[in-house]
Design an enzyme around this catalytic site. Sequence first.
Site, PDB file in Angstrom:
ATOM      1  CB  SER A  35      -0.888   0.017   1.249  1.00 15.91           C
ATOM      2  OG  SER A  35      -1.540   1.270   1.413  1.00 15.91           O
ATOM      3  CE1 TYR A  48      -3.861  -2.684   4.551  1.00 19.93           C
ATOM      4  CE2 TYR A  48      -3.150  -0.428   4.160  1.00 19.93           C
ATOM      5  CZ  TYR A  48      -3.573  -1.658   3.678  1.00 19.93           C
ATOM      6  OH  TYR A  48      -3.707  -1.848   2.327  1.00 19.93           O
TER       7      TYR A  48
END
Length: 252
Positions: free
Chosen positions: A139, A151
């Site tokens: 990401s 995350y």
Amino acid sequence: MDLQLEGKVVFVTGGSKGIGKAIAKAFKEEGAKVAIAARTKQDLEKASIELDLDAHYEGDLSVSEDRENIFRQLINDFGTVDIVINNVGGSNGSTTVETDLSLFESAMNLNYFSAVHFSKLAVPIMKNQGQGVIINISSIFGRESGGKPTYNSAKAAMISFTKSLADEVIKEGIRVNGVAPGSILHSTGNWQKRLEANPTQINDFVEKEIPSGRFGTVEEVANVVLFLASEKASWVVGATLNVDGGQSKSNF
């Protein structure tokens, strides 16, 4: 353009929906033999039928025993693996201070250790055949703050792992790279839920934060994965490519 992927055995984690499903579809359309793994039986069966996939495996990819069982089934079914796409992932928690340590551990198990483990399982097979490709889906928030801290941390670790493993195995004919998507809109994703709940807020976000003026699509991510998996990307080693319409604030 012929990407020379026909007949390749491709394994996609988290392949039953979203980005993973689009990646599986793209490889299948190139004539590859495609197997996916995910946690939910219903989603697996639906995707497998819809895309005419060659195999699907059910399991909790955050659990090492399940990963080992799934990979064993994969090799029993196909005899080898040519391309591994470590796509499975998820977000949990809130701020660092308010998030229990166990949620950081869960995020690492799902987003990061799954990629490390499947890569370690695949590398000996790829070394034996003198070729292979591993692609890690991280990401843009693995490079900068933006998502939840659990995350962000896991995806940052994945980007670092991609480079270190790439340098380690390229002499064996194995290429390791990554893709870092920005905000991608699809029917089962969080952005779709947010858009439905508060369209004004999300449209404002797109206008302010994404220079291209729209969300990305799963197909746009899948297309970059296909390129990286092909010999057209033979000199791309250890890179993690942003696929984000300019959203990332970083310049590397």
